[in-house]
Design an enzyme around this catalytic site. Structure first.
Site, PDB file in Angstrom:
ATOM      1  N   ASP A 215       0.671  -1.186  -0.129  1.00  0.00           N
ATOM      2  CA  ASP A 215      -0.341  -0.027   0.388  1.00  0.00           C
ATOM      3  C   ASP A 215       0.939   1.246  -0.538  1.00  0.00           C
ATOM      4  O   ASP A 215       1.795   1.281   0.175  1.00  0.00           O
ATOM      5  CB  ASP A 215      -1.318   0.483   1.141  1.00  0.00           C
ATOM      6  N   GLU A 265      13.889 -15.445   0.321  1.00  0.00           N
ATOM      7  CA  GLU A 265      13.735 -16.515   1.683  1.00  0.00           C
ATOM      8  C   GLU A 265      13.265 -17.762   1.142  1.00  0.00           C
ATOM      9  O   GLU A 265      13.079 -19.003   1.734  1.00  0.00           O
ATOM     10  CB  GLU A 265      14.117 -16.391   2.792  1.00  0.00           C
TER      11      GLU A 265
HETATM   12  C1  BGC Z   1      -5.742   2.800  -0.444  1.00  0.00           C
HETATM   13  C2  BGC Z   1      -6.229   3.116  -0.154  1.00  0.00           C
HETATM   14  C3  BGC Z   1      -6.526   3.590   1.228  1.00  0.00           C
HETATM   15  C4  BGC Z   1      -5.172   4.721   1.237  1.00  0.00           C
HETATM   16  C5  BGC Z   1      -4.423   4.392   2.703  1.00  0.00           C
HETATM   17  C6  BGC Z   1      -4.297   3.467  -0.809  1.00  0.00           C
HETATM   18  O1  BGC Z   1      -4.223   4.087  -1.640  1.00  0.00           O
HETATM   19  O2  BGC Z   1      -5.668   1.651  -1.351  1.00  0.00           O
HETATM   20  O3  BGC Z   1      -7.767   2.371   0.274  1.00  0.00           O
HETATM   21  O4  BGC Z   1      -7.321   4.565   1.413  1.00  0.00           O
HETATM   22  O5  BGC Z   1      -3.980   4.112   0.806  1.00  0.00           O
HETATM   23  O6  BGC Z   1      -4.315   2.973   3.109  1.00  0.00           O
END
Ligand code: BGC
Length: 555
Positions: A215, A265
């Site tokens: 993310d 790993e």
């Molecule tokens: C996720 C979102 C989220 C954000 C913060 C992103 O890009 O896909 O859904 O709100 O990161 O974590």
């Protein structure tokens, strides 16, 4: 038209390259299937639908966060990175789900959220209880405020979802949060933070997870000197040189080089894909390096209009980038953050703007009046069939295989997305409309999602889109996706593509094995080349492909 049989996943368990041309299906677990009738989707719900996933013909599932969370941001506010939200199940349920997916030949990718934890995370609670300057506060980004008594935030920065980027705590200090106040940013200069994420990666890899979706991979490292720039100064700074104080800094790749060692790993090495909304394909390529995460999402097609010239340029640019890095391209039209593509394509051209929230839609007065839903779905199927023929990995989002549209009319009091409430400057409807629980049946309290309703309201118009309805109809969007995915397995070969014909309305390319792909972006029918039509997203009559449609042909 050839009827293609359902094919098993052809990927072998020891294949280190399984991800290169995988069809990956994103599950937003709280909205997929609810096994215990509490209105929230859960992991046993996913397990119960493995036969559906297998029949769909995908290669991997990407599971959005399922960790304990107060859901301040749909689970992207993680309380504990090495556990399952009790409302979604247990670690045993996770193991059962992973085993069921693997037995069906489907790989499992989990979401890792490293930029921020939730404010309920044990480390953040410790930081709040600890004094200024303590090691506990050093795991996050705390600063004194401005003004005579520190009553003003350290800077005027605005969070990504609107509102201030800093929140004050009881002793007067402020902490940084790129997103909501419930999502404090980690301090990635802190070795404990780095070490803890390695532990998390190993924890899930040891449980048999095949890969990770990372993310906001571009935000982790920050350069925060004592004298911080203002929002206006930040906005004016170059985002392409790797030196911006908050995003896409070059040093972030040192972290991913460390992660790569962990991935390697394992046999086969664990896979990773970066979510990095960066400025240029060149900057994106750094995340996809084999010494780093290995693959990165390209949102270029997702941001494009349904337009042959834009698609042609984007496909070429992306294929060129992966030629340089040795990774594979990624293609995606829908996910949990954007307006569903069947709906976007029914709107006037957006020129890449507002993909996230569908502001244009709101301005246009709502779906009934101003959206051409039928046209949107027709174009979405054409674009998807084109995408599924491109070399590289295709990412699909739950519900698109049913042809679902965005749900616009969710009452404000039932909405959940912080974007909706925090007045982000792109504020429209927020992201709830693509997160409404799936319809499995045409009736029942929640269209078969669970036994007792759904956590976001499902509209009446879901009924004809239900799995139980579409599964019986050979002309449904679901049957179309199943045929396309099965054929893709049969046809997918070396990762090359040659253009045969390109004009302002038609793109025609050829993949190895004489797999011809023709997309008609215009509205008038076009003549198809000779050959066997394997699949088309709309009518083919007397060798003519109708407008806004794609056909796969074997010659
Ligand atoms: C996720 C979102 C989220 C954000 C913060 C992103 O890009 O896909 O859904 O709100 O990161 O974590």
């Amino acid at each position: 038209m050839a009827e293609s049989p359902h094919t098993e996943s052809t990927l072998s368990p020891s294949d280190a390259n399984w991800w290169r041309q995988a069809a990956v299906y994103q599950i937003y677990p709280r909205s997929f299937a609810d096994s215990n009738g509490d209105g929230l989707g859960d992991l046993p719900g996913v397990t119960s639908r493995v036969p559906y996933l297998k029949a769909l013909g995908i290669d991997a599932v990407w599971l959005s966060p399922f960790y304990p969370s107060a859901l301040a941001d749909g689970g992207y506010d993680v309380d504990d990175y090495r556990n399952v939200d009790p409302r979604l199940g247990t670690l045993d349920d996770f193991d059962e789900m992973a085993a069921a997916l693997h037995a069906a030949g489907i790989r499992l990718i989990v979401d890792i959220v490293p930029n921020h934890s939730s404010n309920r995370h044990v480390w953040f609670q410790e930081a709040l209880a600890a004094p200024k300057g303590s090691p506990a506060r050093e795991r996050y980004i705390f600063r004194d405020g401005r003004g005579p008594n520190g009553e003003l935030p350290p800077t005027d920065w605005v969070g990504a979802f609107g509102g201030p980027g800093w929140t004050q705590v009881s002793d007067g200090q402020w902490y940084l949060h790129f997103f909501t106040p419930e999502q404090p940013d980690f301090n990635w200069d802190n070795p404990e933070v780095r070490e803890d994420f390695l532990t998390t990666l190993r924890f899930w890899a040891d449980r048999g997870v095949d890969g990770f979706r990372v993310d906001v991979a571009n935000l982790l490292v920050k350069d925060l000197p004592a004298d911080l720039p203002s929002q206006a100064e930040l906005d004016a700074m170059d985002r392409t040189s790797g030196t911006h104080p908050l995003m896409d800094r070059d040093e972030v790749h040192e972290i991913y080089a460390q992660w790569r060692k962990v991935f390697n790993e394992y046999i086969p090495p664990r896979f990773a894909v970066a979510e990095a909304w960066v400025e240029t394909p060149e900057r994106r390529a750094r995340y996809a390096s084999p010494e780093g995460l290995g693959q990165a999402f390209s949102f270029d097609l997702l941001e494009a209009d349904f337009d042959a010239t834009q698609f042609h340029r984007i496909i070429n640019d992306n294929l060129e980038q992966v030629r340089l890095t040795g990774s594979t391209s990624t293609w995606v039209f829908s996910n949990h953050d954007v307006t569903r593509h069947a709906t976007r394509y029914g709107l006037p051209p957006l020129n890449g703007r507002n993909v996230k929230q569908g502001v244009e839609w709101v301005k246009a007065g709502g779906p009934a009046e101003d959206i051409d839903l039928e046209r949107g779905l027709r174009r979405a199927k054409a674009a998807t069939l084109l995408m599924l023929a491109l070399p590289g990995a295709a990412y699909l989002y739950q519900g698109e295989e049913l042809g679902l549209h965005e749900v616009a009319d969710i009452p404000a009091e039932q909405r959940q997305d912080p974007c909706f409430f925090r007045g982000a400057d792109y504020n429209g409807l927020g992201r709830d409309g693509c997160r409404v629980p799936l319809p499995w049946q045409a009736d029942g309290t929640s269209f078969g999602f669970g036994a007792n309703g759904a956590h976001l309201p499902q509209p009446e118009w879901f009924a004809p889109y239900a799995v139980s309805v579409e599964e019986k109809d050979p002309a449904s969007t679901l049957s179309f996706y199943r045929r396309a995915l099965a054929l893709r397995h049969e046809l997918q070969g070396p990762e090359t593509l040659e253009w045969d014909d390109v004009d302002e309305n038609v793109l025609h390319f050829v993949r190895p094995g004489n797999w011809h792909v023709v997309t008609n972006f215009g509205t008038a029918p076009v003549a198809l080349p000779d050959g066997e039509v394997l699949l088309a997203s709309a009518e083919v009559e007397n060798g003519m492909l109708s407008g806004e449609a794609t056909a796969w042909i074997r010659r």
